[in-house]
Write a protein that holds these residues in place. Structure first.
Motif, short mmCIF file in Angstrom:
data_model
loop_
_atom_site.label_atom_id
_atom_site.label_comp_id
_atom_site.label_asym_id
_atom_site.label_seq_id
_atom_site.Cartn_x
_atom_site.Cartn_y
_atom_site.Cartn_z
N ASP A 137 0.91 -1.12 0.06
CA ASP A 137 -0.02 -0.10 0.00
C ASP A 137 1.07 1.13 0.02
N ALA A 138 2.11 1.05 0.14
CA ALA A 138 3.07 2.43 0.06
C ALA A 138 3.09 2.91 -1.30
N PHE A 139 2.87 2.02 -2.57
CA PHE A 139 2.71 2.57 -3.86
C PHE A 139 1.57 3.35 -4.04
N ILE A 140 1.80 4.71 -4.72
CA ILE A 140 0.73 5.49 -5.00
C ILE A 140 0.50 5.70 -6.30
N TYR A 141 -0.81 4.95 -6.67
CA TYR A 141 -1.44 4.75 -8.19
C TYR A 141 -1.97 6.12 -8.67
N GLN A 142 -1.74 6.36 -9.71
CA GLN A 142 -2.48 7.72 -10.41
C GLN A 142 -3.29 7.06 -11.86
N VAL A 172 -1.01 -2.19 -24.84
CA VAL A 172 -0.65 -2.47 -23.55
C VAL A 172 -0.01 -1.22 -22.83
N ASN A 173 -0.68 -0.78 -21.77
CA ASN A 173 -0.18 0.19 -21.14
C ASN A 173 -0.21 0.01 -19.47
N GLY A 174 0.88 0.47 -18.87
CA GLY A 174 1.10 0.42 -17.75
C GLY A 174 0.32 1.35 -16.66
N ILE A 175 0.08 1.04 -15.50
CA ILE A 175 -0.69 2.23 -14.66
C ILE A 175 0.46 2.91 -14.00
N LYS A 176 0.49 4.36 -14.06
CA LYS A 176 1.20 5.21 -13.53
C LYS A 176 1.34 5.10 -12.14
N VAL A 177 2.61 4.71 -11.49
CA VAL A 177 2.50 4.47 -9.97
C VAL A 177 3.92 5.14 -9.72
N GLU A 178 3.93 5.40 -8.21
CA GLU A 178 5.35 6.00 -7.70
C GLU A 178 5.37 5.48 -6.39
N LEU A 179 6.70 4.92 -6.07
CA LEU A 179 6.81 4.62 -4.70
C LEU A 179 7.83 5.72 -4.15
N PRO A 180 7.24 6.15 -2.80
CA PRO A 180 7.98 7.18 -2.17
C PRO A 180 9.63 6.54 -1.64
N ALA A 213 4.59 -3.18 -9.87
CA ALA A 213 3.55 -2.51 -9.10
C ALA A 213 2.59 -2.12 -10.63
N SER A 214 3.33 -1.47 -11.71
CA SER A 214 2.65 -0.83 -12.63
C SER A 214 1.93 -2.02 -13.63
N GLN A 215 2.38 -3.14 -13.76
CA GLN A 215 1.83 -4.07 -14.58
C GLN A 215 1.13 -5.21 -13.57
N LEU A 216 0.92 -4.55 -12.46
CA LEU A 216 0.21 -5.60 -11.43
C LEU A 216 0.40 -7.06 -11.65
N LYS A 217 1.65 -7.44 -11.67
CA LYS A 217 2.24 -8.80 -11.86
C LYS A 217 1.62 -9.72 -10.87
N GLU A 218 1.13 -10.99 -11.32
CA GLU A 218 0.54 -11.74 -10.17
C GLU A 218 1.80 -12.62 -9.49
#
Length: 486
Positions: free
Chosen positions: A88-93, A106-114, A148-153
């Protein structure tokens, strides 16, 4: 001519209409995206959003993100220790992701890890902040954001050792050990097999001495294999390697180091240990005419490990006395000098960077039984009792045989014994024991007035047959024979 002009006008009008419709669609898609759906074969992370509006796609992506956070785990790994990373530390945009997603791809989700959160977790698993100077934390952050951007299982593990810079060589461990092999019979094969040898101990893998011997197609003797195993056992002592199989001898070999001996026998007894770390370690060996030495080197460990002796006991041998009719009177022969036994305990401790002991385990607890001293004595002359009290015999009972396994007291055959509980009778007791550390007592009865003379006696070294025979010299005195160790 007129028809040609008409045809040109018609073609121009058709091209204008077709071009305007295509350009209008492109402009509408660019400037009015809220009024359109995603094209076919459009993916965002693991979700297909074809023919979905922005609102529908955003809801679908948010649901997939929440499922990924709750179901799978990201681990940070350091020297075999795993630390779950809070996802939950990842910030999803998600809104920005929807706005800039490309149709048909195929697009990744924009995400940032502090970065602060990442450094906090790194310090928690390494127990030190000194690692930051030799760790490429930006590359680690980028790789974690990609997952985290690709939500890899599935679970994902990031080993910090893979992100150490080349300047961090000082963090590597190195242990050394040596064994004296001067005068042993396997010196030649040790030299041929192990001189300038390098072995790789793979990460997260086990190593077996017998299996290595088979794979290398070498025919090492049990002594050479045991020396090799003992040296490796000492080398892995100040590490977090785990030993799963180890044996020792009944009597410690002259070449062995107390607490580190390993007994290896082909297809019977093995030495097996495990490297719990993800990175490989190297073993290097060298052999001279009197020494075999080794070095273990590899990546850093989370703690500093050390092995120390905490208890040692010397176990004195007991004395076994055997009687022999072949020795001259009052003669004695030392058949076995005997040797002290040993009990030794080694403890492995793990210490953090602040000097706190965080783990203590028993590394070895070895016991070597003493070798008993064996003495052969001549048969002593009978003891003459002055002014004996003559008591008529009542009932002569059968001889009594008491066995014991402890103590070293020996009573000389023929010594008198007054048994107060058998007043008025002849008591004849023969105590024999043929085990190491035994009590061996031959005491004929002495309630009568005669003297007894032992005629023969024998006691073998390994506890086979032990017998003593007494012959009464006066009428009314009983006789006894005892035999043990059969």
């Amino acid at each position: 001519m007129r028809s040609i002009k008409l045809l040109i006008i018609l073609i121009g009008c058709t091209g204008f209409v077709f071009g305007f419709s295509q350009l209008g669609g492109i402009m509408a898609e660019k400037w009015l995206p809220e009024n359109t759906s995603f094209a076919e074969e459009t993916m965002i992370a693991t979700e297909e959003v074809s023919n979905h509006s922005k609102e529908e796609a955003a809801a679908k992506i948010d649901k997939a993100k929440s499922k990924w956070i709750s179901n799978d785990t990201i681990y940070l790994e350091w020297t075999g220790e795993l630390l779950p990373f809070p996802k939950d530390a990842f910030i999803y945009q998600i809104p920005e992701t929807i706005d800039y997603a490309e149709n048909g791809s195929v697009n990744g989700i924009k995400v940032e890890l502090p970065i602060g959160k990442l450094l906090e977790q790194i310090e928690a698993i390494t127990h030190s902040n000194d690692i930051f100077s030799s760790l490429d934390s930006e590359l680690l952050k980028k790789d974690m954001e990609e997952v985290a951007s690709q939500l890899k299982e599935g679970d994902h593990t990031f080993s910090l050792a893979n992100y150490l810079t080349e300047e961090s060589v000082t963090a590597e461990i190195s242990t050394t050990a040596e064994i004296s092999i001067s005068g042993i019979s396997s010196l030649k094969e040790l030299t041929e097999t192990f001189n300038n040898l390098e072995l790789i101990i793979p990460g997260n893998a086990s190593f077996s001495v017998n299996e290595w011997i088979r794979n290398e197609h070498t025919n090492l003797s049990d002594e050479a294999a045991s020396i090799f195993g003992s040296l490796v056992y000492e080398l892995i002592g100040p590490t977090n390697f785990l030993v799963s199989e180890r044996h020792i001898s009944n009597e410690m070999p002259i070449w062995a180091v107390e607490g580190y001996e390993v007994l290896v026998q082909k297809d019977k007894m093995d030495f097996v240990f495990n490297n719990p770390n993800p990175n490989d370690y190297k073993l290097n060996f060298n052999v001279s005419t009197s020494l075999i030495s080794g070095e273990l080197s590899g990546g850093p460990l989370s703690y500093e490990y050390a092995v120390a002796e905490v208890e040692r006991k010397a176990l004195a041998p007991k004395t076994i006395v055997q009687y022999s009719a072949t020795l001259p009177s009052n003669g004695k022969n030392v058949k076995e000098q005997g040797r002290d036994g040993t009990y030794i305990q080694l403890i492995r401790t793990a210490t953090d960077t602040e000097g706190n002991v965080v783990e203590t385990t028993v590394y070895s607890e070895d016991f070597y039984a003493p070798i008993q001293r064996v003495e052969q004595h001549s048969l002593s002359q009978p003891t003459v009792v002055n002014n004996p009290i003559v008591t008529p015999p009542v009932n002569v009972g059968p001889p009594t045989n008491n066995n014991g396994t402890s103590g070293n007291t020996v009573t000389t055959p023929g010594a008198g014994n007054n048994n107060s509980s058998n007043t008025g009778s002849n008591a004849n007791t023969n105590n024999n024991s043929a085990t190491p550390g035994n009590n061996q007592t031959n005491t004929p009865g002495n309630a009568g007035s005669g003297n007894t003379t032992p005629s023969s006696g024998s006691n073998n070294e390994s506890g086979g047959t032990n017998s003593g025979t007494t012959s009464p010299t006066n009428p009314g005195h009983g006789s006894s024979s005892g035999e043990t160790g059969k």
